[in-house]
Design a protein around this motif. Structure first.
Motif, PDB file in Angstrom:
ATOM      1  N   THR A 111       0.814  -1.215   0.000  1.00  0.00           N
ATOM      2  CA  THR A 111       0.000   0.000   0.000  1.00  0.00           C
ATOM      3  C   THR A 111       0.848   1.265   0.000  1.00  0.00           C
ATOM      4  OG1 THR A 111      -0.146  -0.050   2.430  1.00  0.00           O
ATOM      5  CG2 THR A 111      -1.895  -1.162   1.188  1.00  0.00           C
ATOM      6  N   ALA A 112       2.143   1.122   0.305  1.00  0.00           N
ATOM      7  CA  ALA A 112       3.025   2.289   0.336  1.00  0.00           C
ATOM      8  C   ALA A 112       3.797   2.461  -0.964  1.00  0.00           C
ATOM      9  CB  ALA A 112       4.010   2.169   1.500  1.00  0.00           C
ATOM     10  N   ARG A 113       3.482   1.679  -1.989  1.00  0.00           N
ATOM     11  CA  ARG A 113       4.221   1.749  -3.252  1.00  0.00           C
ATOM     12  C   ARG A 113       4.219   3.158  -3.863  1.00  0.00           C
ATOM     13  NH1 ARG A 113       6.079  -2.054  -6.715  1.00  0.00           N
ATOM     14  NH2 ARG A 113       4.982  -3.703  -5.583  1.00  0.00           N
ATOM     15  N   PRO A 114       3.087   3.895  -3.897  1.00  0.00           N
ATOM     16  CA  PRO A 114       3.115   5.244  -4.487  1.00  0.00           C
ATOM     17  C   PRO A 114       4.086   6.179  -3.763  1.00  0.00           C
ATOM     18  CG  PRO A 114       0.856   4.460  -4.284  1.00  0.00           C
ATOM     19  CD  PRO A 114       1.703   3.490  -3.536  1.00  0.00           C
ATOM     20  N   GLU A 115       4.089   6.134  -2.423  1.00  0.00           N
ATOM     21  CA  GLU A 115       5.000   6.997  -1.660  1.00  0.00           C
ATOM     22  C   GLU A 115       6.456   6.612  -1.895  1.00  0.00           C
ATOM     23  OE1 GLU A 115       2.356   5.526  -0.395  1.00  0.00           O
ATOM     24  OE2 GLU A 115       1.026   7.167   0.229  1.00  0.00           O
ATOM     25  N   LEU A 116       6.734   5.311  -1.949  1.00  0.00           N
ATOM     26  CA  LEU A 116       8.107   4.851  -2.177  1.00  0.00           C
ATOM     27  C   LEU A 116       8.584   5.244  -3.571  1.00  0.00           C
ATOM     28  CD1 LEU A 116       7.796   1.319  -0.536  1.00  0.00           C
ATOM     29  CD2 LEU A 116       9.281   3.173   0.262  1.00  0.00           C
ATOM     30  N   THR A 117       7.710   5.150  -4.560  1.00  0.00           N
ATOM     31  CA  THR A 117       8.065   5.556  -5.924  1.00  0.00           C
ATOM     32  C   THR A 117       8.363   7.040  -5.987  1.00  0.00           C
ATOM     33  OG1 THR A 117       6.683   3.790  -6.853  1.00  0.00           O
ATOM     34  CG2 THR A 117       7.268   5.615  -8.311  1.00  0.00           C
ATOM     35  N   LEU A 118       7.544   7.828  -5.298  1.00  0.00           N
ATOM     36  CA  LEU A 118       7.750   9.279  -5.279  1.00  0.00           C
ATOM     37  C   LEU A 118       9.101   9.636  -4.659  1.00  0.00           C
ATOM     38  CD1 LEU A 118       5.093  11.930  -4.366  1.00  0.00           C
ATOM     39  CD2 LEU A 118       7.363  12.062  -3.346  1.00  0.00           C
ATOM     40  N   VAL A 119       9.434   9.007  -3.538  1.00  0.00           N
ATOM     41  CA  VAL A 119      10.699   9.289  -2.853  1.00  0.00           C
ATOM     42  C   VAL A 119      11.884   8.860  -3.710  1.00  0.00           C
ATOM     43  CG1 VAL A 119      12.122   8.653  -0.869  1.00  0.00           C
ATOM     44  CG2 VAL A 119       9.712   9.206  -0.537  1.00  0.00           C
ATOM     45  N   ALA A 120      11.793   7.679  -4.324  1.00  0.00           N
ATOM     46  CA  ALA A 120      12.909   7.175  -5.136  1.00  0.00           C
ATOM     47  C   ALA A 120      13.169   8.076  -6.336  1.00  0.00           C
ATOM     48  CB  ALA A 120      12.606   5.751  -5.596  1.00  0.00           C
ATOM     49  N   ARG A 121      12.125   8.481  -7.038  1.00  0.00           N
ATOM     50  CA  ARG A 121      12.308   9.335  -8.220  1.00  0.00           C
ATOM     51  C   ARG A 121      12.910  10.685  -7.833  1.00  0.00           C
ATOM     52  NH1 ARG A 121       6.663   8.170 -11.559  1.00  0.00           N
ATOM     53  NH2 ARG A 121       7.278   6.109 -12.371  1.00  0.00           N
ATOM     54  N   ALA A 122      12.407  11.250  -6.746  1.00  0.00           N
ATOM     55  CA  ALA A 122      12.924  12.549  -6.309  1.00  0.00           C
ATOM     56  C   ALA A 122      14.392  12.441  -5.921  1.00  0.00           C
ATOM     57  CB  ALA A 122      12.096  13.070  -5.138  1.00  0.00           C
ATOM     58  N   LYS A 123      14.760  11.368  -5.217  1.00  0.00           N
ATOM     59  CA  LYS A 123      16.149  11.158  -4.802  1.00  0.00           C
ATOM     60  C   LYS A 123      17.075  11.077  -6.013  1.00  0.00           C
ATOM     61  CE  LYS A 123      19.909   9.173  -2.983  1.00  0.00           C
ATOM     62  NZ  LYS A 123      20.958   9.900  -2.256  1.00  0.00           N
ATOM     63  N   VAL A 124      16.687  10.291  -7.008  1.00  0.00           N
ATOM     64  CA  VAL A 124      17.530  10.096  -8.189  1.00  0.00           C
ATOM     65  C   VAL A 124      17.626  11.380  -9.014  1.00  0.00           C
ATOM     66  CG1 VAL A 124      17.703   8.860 -10.381  1.00  0.00           C
ATOM     67  CG2 VAL A 124      17.163   7.618  -8.300  1.00  0.00           C
ATOM     68  N   GLU A 125      16.505  12.067  -9.196  1.00  0.00           N
ATOM     69  CA  GLU A 125      16.512  13.294  -9.987  1.00  0.00           C
ATOM     70  C   GLU A 125      17.366  14.373  -9.333  1.00  0.00           C
ATOM     71  OE1 GLU A 125      12.556  14.548 -10.779  1.00  0.00           O
ATOM     72  OE2 GLU A 125      12.009  12.720 -11.870  1.00  0.00           O
ATOM     73  N   ALA A 126      17.267  14.486  -8.013  1.00  0.00           N
ATOM     74  CA  ALA A 126      18.020  15.525  -7.310  1.00  0.00           C
ATOM     75  C   ALA A 126      19.510  15.192  -7.252  1.00  0.00           C
ATOM     76  CB  ALA A 126      17.464  15.720  -5.902  1.00  0.00           C
ATOM     77  N   ALA A 127      19.836  13.911  -6.998  1.00  0.00           N
ATOM     78  CA  ALA A 127      21.235  13.541  -6.829  1.00  0.00           C
ATOM     79  C   ALA A 127      21.975  13.407  -8.144  1.00  0.00           C
ATOM     80  CB  ALA A 127      21.326  12.228  -6.042  1.00  0.00           C
ATOM     81  N   TYR A 128      21.305  12.831  -9.154  1.00  0.00           N
ATOM     82  CA  TYR A 128      22.014  12.519 -10.387  1.00  0.00           C
ATOM     83  C   TYR A 128      21.627  13.420 -11.550  1.00  0.00           C
ATOM     84  CZ  TYR A 128      23.110   8.560  -7.525  1.00  0.00           C
ATOM     85  OH  TYR A 128      23.539   7.777  -6.484  1.00  0.00           O
TER      86      TYR A 128
END
Length: 359
Positions: free
Chosen positions: A307-324
């Motif tokens: 049930t937390a898949r949408p939140e985890l996807t949001l966090v992962a994409r933001a992390k990758v976009e900001a860092a890389y």
């Protein structure tokens, strides 16, 4: 390891591939060309899957072009042809993609269409191209080499050196690095040609598109390490255990509430949110493994907390976009990250309670 600006010494051990230049039994191009394509089942399961919607007409056209440029059909030559073409003038490296509207296209399809982007786009596209060929590959995140002091030998690694590249699996040799990022950013891996060897004669199996419901994570399901009561298959803890679990839940919920209240006054960033979730999850016993990428780790958590898949996807994409991708996140995305962080903390507390109750 977070040293918080301190000077505590620590040791890092890394695996360095030995080439035939410094080891008679080391890697060569021809050894990789002749490598088997009989991939282990777990490698094939995790690193041959193509998510639904990832491949469109532009990716298909790009694959056809690279196939025509490859000097051979073995995985090594296909990987080298992919690196060479993505690094050519046909693509443009830029961290400013604000004028590109990918719409419903995947990252790989968007890059194949507009042919502009940064390391995340290059690496994702190559990984998908390899999987389309039936070759296991994975998206890797880390840092480019830093500036080494010739006197002290100390190498300075900066956050601005954040980078993404690709690793391709070769049976008998493991994961081999390929960096397709253009613009003079990527670092090429140079291997000696070596003696010509007979090919294995095995053809890579085609990739497969899997449904979103199919589990890909090697972690056991929640409670998978618990032995049920043989009498009825259900654990029936006694009163002391139940009371202890209740107290543990109360403490956990209280801690999460306090953290939530404090987080309302803290300015969040993508990296800070991801690190916070990883630390909190580590306390629950589901922290990231040393070799896991951001997407692999959040995917593993999503298997435990569907049930937390949408939140985890949001966090992962933001992390990758900001860092890389050096992307500055807009205010609305930062607010969404803050909300996702709160909800994920609650989900992790619930996960902890379920695991304790199962035991």
């Amino acid at each position: 390891l977070d040293l918080a600006g301190g000077t505590t010494p620590y040791r890092v051990t890394s695996l360095v591939a030995q080439t035939a230049d410094d080891d008679p039994g080391g890697l060569t191009e021809n050894k990789l060309r002749a490598a088997s394509t009989d991939y282990p089942a777990q490698i094939a399961k995790l690193y041959l899957d193509v998510p639904p919607g990832s491949i469109g007409p532009d990716m298909q056209a790009l694959k056809t072009k690279i196939d025509s440029l490859s000097i051979g059909r073995n995985p090594y030559d296909l990987a080298q042809a992919t690196v060479n073409y993505l690094r050519s003038r046909a693509f443009t490296y830029t961290t400013d993609i604000t004028d590109i509207n990918c719409g419903t296209r995947s990252v790989a399809e968007c890059f194949a269409h507009f042919r502009r982007g940064y390391c995340q786009y290059y690496a994702t596209t190559m990984a998908m191209l390899m999987r389309m060929e039936g070759i296991p590959s994975r998206f890797v995140q880390g840092f480019l080499p830093g500036d080494r002091d010739p006197v002290t030998g100390i190498e300075l690694i900066r956050f601005s050196g954040s980078h993404a590249w690709v690793e391709v699996y070769f049976p008998g040799y493991g994961w081999i690095t390929f960096d397709p990022t253009g613009g003079g950013i990527g670092r090429l891996t140079s291997l000696p040609a070596g003696a010509v060897l007979p090919a294995s004669g095995v053809t890579p199996a085609p990739s497969r598109v899997v449904s979103e419901d199919e589990p890909l994570d090697p972690l056991p399901p929640p409670g998978g390490d618990i032995t049920p009561d043989p009498s009825n298959g259900v654990a029936t803890p006694g009163a002391p255990i139940a009371l202890g679990a209740l107290l543990f839940l109360i403490v956990g919920v209280s801690a999460a509430f306090i953290a939530w209240r404090r987080s309302r006054n803290v300015v969040v960033g993508a990296d800070a949110v991801y690190s916070s979730i990883a630390r909190f999850a580590s306390r629950v016993g589901v922290g990231p493994k040393p070799a896991e990428t951001v997407y692999e780790y959040t995917g593993a958590l999503a298997q435990l907390m569907p049930t937390a898949r949408p939140e985890l996807t949001l966090v992962a994409r933001a992390k990758v976009e900001a860092a890389y991708g050096r992307r500055i996140l807009a205010h609305d995305r930062l607010e969404a990250l803050r909300d996702a962080q709160r909800r994920l903390r609650v989900q992790l507390v619930r996960l902890l309670f379920r695991r304790r109750r199962g035991r």
